[in-house]
Design a protein around this motif. Sequence first.
Motif, mmCIF file in Angstrom:
data_model
loop_
_atom_site.group_PDB
_atom_site.id
_atom_site.type_symbol
_atom_site.label_atom_id
_atom_site.label_comp_id
_atom_site.label_asym_id
_atom_site.label_seq_id
_atom_site.Cartn_x
_atom_site.Cartn_y
_atom_site.Cartn_z
ATOM 1 N N ALA A 1 -13.936 3.424 0.119
ATOM 2 C CA ALA A 1 -13.687 3.005 1.274
ATOM 3 C C ALA A 1 -13.188 2.822 2.527
ATOM 4 C CB ALA A 1 -15.961 2.497 1.599
ATOM 5 N N ALA A 2 -12.739 1.507 2.254
ATOM 6 C CA ALA A 2 -11.609 0.675 3.154
ATOM 7 C C ALA A 2 -10.123 1.640 2.749
ATOM 8 C CB ALA A 2 -11.196 -0.520 2.390
ATOM 9 N N LEU A 3 -10.101 2.265 2.022
ATOM 10 C CA LEU A 3 -8.872 3.280 1.232
ATOM 11 C C LEU A 3 -8.974 4.559 2.393
ATOM 12 C CD1 LEU A 3 -7.497 3.387 -2.121
ATOM 13 C CD2 LEU A 3 -6.609 1.492 -0.409
ATOM 14 N N VAL A 4 -10.045 5.047 2.166
ATOM 15 C CA VAL A 4 -10.360 6.186 3.142
ATOM 16 C C VAL A 4 -10.279 5.697 4.637
ATOM 17 C CG1 VAL A 4 -11.034 7.923 1.815
ATOM 18 C CG2 VAL A 4 -12.906 6.878 3.034
ATOM 19 N N SER A 5 -10.784 4.903 4.944
ATOM 20 C CA SER A 5 -10.932 4.980 6.549
ATOM 21 C C SER A 5 -9.465 4.238 6.884
ATOM 22 C CB SER A 5 -11.770 3.772 7.070
ATOM 23 O OG SER A 5 -12.182 2.674 5.881
ATOM 24 N N GLY A 6 -8.366 3.833 6.088
ATOM 25 C CA GLY A 6 -7.501 3.254 6.603
ATOM 26 C C GLY A 6 -7.787 1.893 6.243
ATOM 27 N N ASN A 7 -9.014 0.862 6.083
ATOM 28 C CA ASN A 7 -8.459 -0.825 6.182
ATOM 29 C C ASN A 7 -7.994 -1.499 4.833
ATOM 30 O OD1 ASN A 7 -9.534 -3.422 6.603
ATOM 31 N ND2 ASN A 7 -11.131 -2.958 7.354
ATOM 32 N N ARG B 1 1.368 14.580 -9.623
ATOM 33 C CA ARG B 1 1.444 14.881 -8.628
ATOM 34 C C ARG B 1 1.505 13.445 -7.622
ATOM 35 N NH1 ARG B 1 -1.988 19.419 -7.309
ATOM 36 N NH2 ARG B 1 -2.291 18.357 -5.036
ATOM 37 N N LEU B 2 1.379 12.035 -9.030
ATOM 38 C CA LEU B 2 1.694 10.721 -8.698
ATOM 39 C C LEU B 2 2.745 11.243 -8.537
ATOM 40 C CD1 LEU B 2 1.566 8.341 -7.966
ATOM 41 C CD2 LEU B 2 0.638 7.794 -10.563
ATOM 42 N N ALA B 3 3.575 11.151 -9.590
ATOM 43 C CA ALA B 3 5.321 11.568 -9.732
ATOM 44 C C ALA B 3 5.644 12.043 -8.564
ATOM 45 C CB ALA B 3 5.693 12.080 -11.088
ATOM 46 N N THR B 4 5.160 13.527 -7.606
ATOM 47 C CA THR B 4 5.896 14.552 -7.223
ATOM 48 C C THR B 4 5.353 13.690 -5.931
ATOM 49 O OG1 THR B 4 5.293 16.583 -7.748
ATOM 50 C CG2 THR B 4 5.041 16.403 -5.344
ATOM 51 N N VAL B 5 4.538 12.487 -5.046
ATOM 52 C CA VAL B 5 4.081 11.634 -4.239
ATOM 53 C C VAL B 5 4.871 11.036 -3.895
ATOM 54 C CG1 VAL B 5 2.021 10.705 -2.941
ATOM 55 C CG2 VAL B 5 2.131 12.349 -4.077
ATOM 56 N N LEU B 6 5.307 10.250 -4.937
ATOM 57 C CA LEU B 6 6.164 8.933 -5.587
ATOM 58 C C LEU B 6 7.978 9.191 -4.829
ATOM 59 C CD1 LEU B 6 4.766 6.963 -8.219
ATOM 60 C CD2 LEU B 6 4.259 6.248 -5.966
ATOM 61 N N ASP B 7 8.264 10.663 -5.445
ATOM 62 C CA ASP B 7 8.960 11.155 -5.839
ATOM 63 C C ASP B 7 9.450 11.050 -3.788
ATOM 64 O OD1 ASP B 7 11.820 11.514 -6.286
ATOM 65 O OD2 ASP B 7 11.260 13.668 -6.052
ATOM 66 N N ALA B 8 8.651 12.390 -3.348
ATOM 67 C CA ALA B 8 8.707 12.381 -2.130
ATOM 68 C C ALA B 8 8.444 11.095 -1.249
ATOM 69 C CB ALA B 8 7.309 13.564 -1.667
ATOM 70 N N LEU B 9 8.281 9.726 -1.375
ATOM 71 C CA LEU B 9 8.124 9.156 -0.100
ATOM 72 C C LEU B 9 9.487 8.093 -0.952
ATOM 73 C CD1 LEU B 9 4.186 8.588 -0.258
ATOM 74 C CD2 LEU B 9 5.527 9.001 1.498
ATOM 75 N N ASP B 10 9.774 7.820 -1.465
ATOM 76 C CA ASP B 10 11.594 7.669 -1.712
ATOM 77 C C ASP B 10 10.555 6.429 -2.202
ATOM 78 O OD1 ASP B 10 13.121 9.565 -1.104
ATOM 79 O OD2 ASP B 10 12.334 8.501 1.253
ATOM 80 N N PHE C 1 -6.879 11.617 -4.346
ATOM 81 C CA PHE C 1 -8.105 10.266 -4.454
ATOM 82 C C PHE C 1 -9.109 10.632 -5.154
ATOM 83 C CE2 PHE C 1 -12.124 9.006 -2.497
ATOM 84 C CZ PHE C 1 -11.792 7.712 -2.313
ATOM 85 N N GLY C 2 -9.305 12.084 -4.735
ATOM 86 C CA GLY C 2 -10.376 12.736 -5.653
ATOM 87 C C GLY C 2 -10.422 12.933 -7.014
ATOM 88 N N ALA C 3 -9.134 12.644 -7.693
ATOM 89 C CA ALA C 3 -8.847 12.331 -8.759
ATOM 90 C C ALA C 3 -8.457 11.289 -9.948
ATOM 91 C CB ALA C 3 -7.570 13.269 -9.606
ATOM 92 N N TRP C 4 -8.519 10.192 -8.350
ATOM 93 C CA TRP C 4 -7.375 8.885 -8.550
ATOM 94 C C TRP C 4 -8.982 8.065 -10.414
ATOM 95 C CZ3 TRP C 4 -3.090 7.594 -8.607
ATOM 96 C CH2 TRP C 4 -2.507 6.227 -8.241
ATOM 97 N N PRO C 5 -8.485 7.776 -11.332
ATOM 98 C CA PRO C 5 -9.515 6.863 -12.310
ATOM 99 C C PRO C 5 -10.550 6.147 -11.619
ATOM 100 C CG PRO C 5 -6.968 6.742 -13.083
ATOM 101 C CD PRO C 5 -7.136 7.899 -11.979
ATOM 102 N N ARG C 6 -11.750 6.137 -12.484
ATOM 103 C CA ARG C 6 -12.550 5.199 -11.748
ATOM 104 C C ARG C 6 -13.043 4.597 -12.834
ATOM 105 N NH1 ARG C 6 -12.152 9.350 -7.804
ATOM 106 N NH2 ARG C 6 -12.766 8.843 -5.664
ATOM 107 N N SER C 7 -13.424 3.926 -12.654
ATOM 108 C CA SER C 7 -14.562 2.866 -14.040
ATOM 109 C C SER C 7 -15.670 3.849 -14.399
ATOM 110 C CB SER C 7 -14.941 1.513 -13.487
ATOM 111 O OG SER C 7 -15.747 1.635 -12.194
ATOM 112 N N LEU D 1 -4.261 -0.209 -6.104
ATOM 113 C CA LEU D 1 -3.826 -1.352 -5.425
ATOM 114 C C LEU D 1 -2.371 -0.382 -4.935
ATOM 115 C CD1 LEU D 1 -3.912 -4.905 -4.691
ATOM 116 C CD2 LEU D 1 -4.993 -3.061 -3.445
ATOM 117 N N ALA D 2 -2.183 0.009 -5.928
ATOM 118 C CA ALA D 2 -1.225 1.239 -5.742
ATOM 119 C C ALA D 2 -1.191 2.292 -4.889
ATOM 120 C CB ALA D 2 -0.667 1.606 -7.447
ATOM 121 N N LEU D 3 -2.693 2.619 -4.547
ATOM 122 C CA LEU D 3 -3.361 4.241 -3.846
ATOM 123 C C LEU D 3 -2.762 3.382 -2.198
ATOM 124 C CD1 LEU D 3 -3.253 6.805 -4.240
ATOM 125 C CD2 LEU D 3 -6.095 6.382 -4.202
ATOM 126 N N SER D 4 -3.158 1.661 -2.273
ATOM 127 C CA SER D 4 -3.285 1.711 -0.746
ATOM 128 C C SER D 4 -1.923 1.473 -0.666
ATOM 129 C CB SER D 4 -3.835 -0.018 -1.090
ATOM 130 O OG SER D 4 -3.489 -0.252 0.480
#
Length: 529
Positions: free
Chosen positions: A354-360, A422-431, A520-526, A385-388
Amino acid sequence: MAPLLAPVERSELPPVMANDGSGLPFDPWAGIDLATTEQIMARLELPPLSPSLMGLWRRLMTETSSGPAGASMEQFTAVRAEALYRSGQLKELEALFSTAAPASADPLITALSARYDIAVGRRDRGCSGVREAAARKQDLPRQLGAEMLVLAGYCAAAAGNRSAASLAADLAREEGLDDAGLISALNAIASGGKPRPQRSGPITPTHYRLLQLAKAVDPKTIVERADAALLSALVLDPTTDDRLRVAAAEAAAQRNVITPDALAEVYRSQRFSPDDLARPLASDVDPLFRRAVLFQAAESERDPVRQAQIIRAFVDDARQAGVYVHALMSVAPLAEAIPQSAELAWFGETAIEAALVSGNHGSARAWWTALAAGRRDGDRLEHWLALSDIANADLRAPRGLHLPAVEALALRGGFSAPVLHRLATVLDALDYQVPMQLWHVASSTPQPNDGYLPETGVLTELKEASSREQFARTVLLVMQTLGPKGAEGAHIIALGDAIRALKRIGLEAEARRVGLEALFGAWPRSAIH
């Protein structure tokens, strides 16, 4: 002697942003003319399914300081009005009409404003505008002029004049109206019958008002096939039946037509018995209202453990209904206030999401810190936290500190191959400096070739526009690049190019939010979540 400082290229400088809080540059429409604007907009899937791009689109369409080259004020108002209508942004559309020139000054604005009034249930005011617009239909685009004739027939039928309604249907047919369903519905009303929704295609506000006039509304069919404008109209119209309004609000949230705050207001407006609110987890209310009663109970509950249980039930139910992210954002303030204790460690992952999607991002870190300090689930949740880190444009710490936790999880098989790419693509695009083992795990599987790719030439045009800092053109092309399913459904090539383009025009925050949406939608959850 060589110069001490190398010359700075214009493309290396961030664009000068306006100081009005809009997050837009001083002249966002520089570098694009009206014809190109209309061509790109005609190809867009509206509304965009990326929440970040939806917010950016809304700001761009309501910005009033400038416009495309060659556009008069009236022309650009009409272009924005049509765009806002197509994307279901009817509150913003009303604000636009309130600042436009008097309706009688321009027949196109008159017609669009009348169509809006009827869409939101203001029949008398809308019919007055329709009469003016229909009398000047020769000054309107052909399809809009024909729709004004249908609306004139609707107004006549509402006033009891069936013969005038029949004549209007004949005139609309002669004008070549593309929507045969509207003519069929109007003819049915004129003959005293009950119209039926067309067998395929979206149901528009005009068609809905015809069905409503004949008392032939089937709520299930309406919600399943309503276009964005109709979903928004059903939410805004206070006379909409409660069941239809709740269903329309959730369908509108799924498509980013309304904000999480607007969905929460619809939930709050419902009425439940004290017993239902006291026992929401065991309530036998209509399933359509279950999320509304859970939301109200969560807001009123004062015991933190019980409140956490209700919030968890609410978001789990919302996930099944397809409004998970909107639900998380609507309860984020409640989740933030719940004590970060070992007793509530089971709630930690929900609170972090909830904190992540609301930007907190501070709240997300606080939850992880509290659980890690108590040796309760800290390691299990560090990958969040890596996603944050990816999503937080204001992060002051070094980037990538929590990527080793992602790397460790990937080595244990916690990520599917497509998500790793997709993660590698996002990380590469964000340097980011991506850990080598993470690259290795991702590259050991074939690169996925699914997801939306725009037509040939769009990615080249996007790079050119963003390199020239053509703000509006870049935003429109990013929307076209990501396609109908947003960041989550885009091909990884399109995703990476879209993020880079947003960064080039100074939209670091939006670029990072797109990266979050892609993952976010496919991020591993417990397993317990």
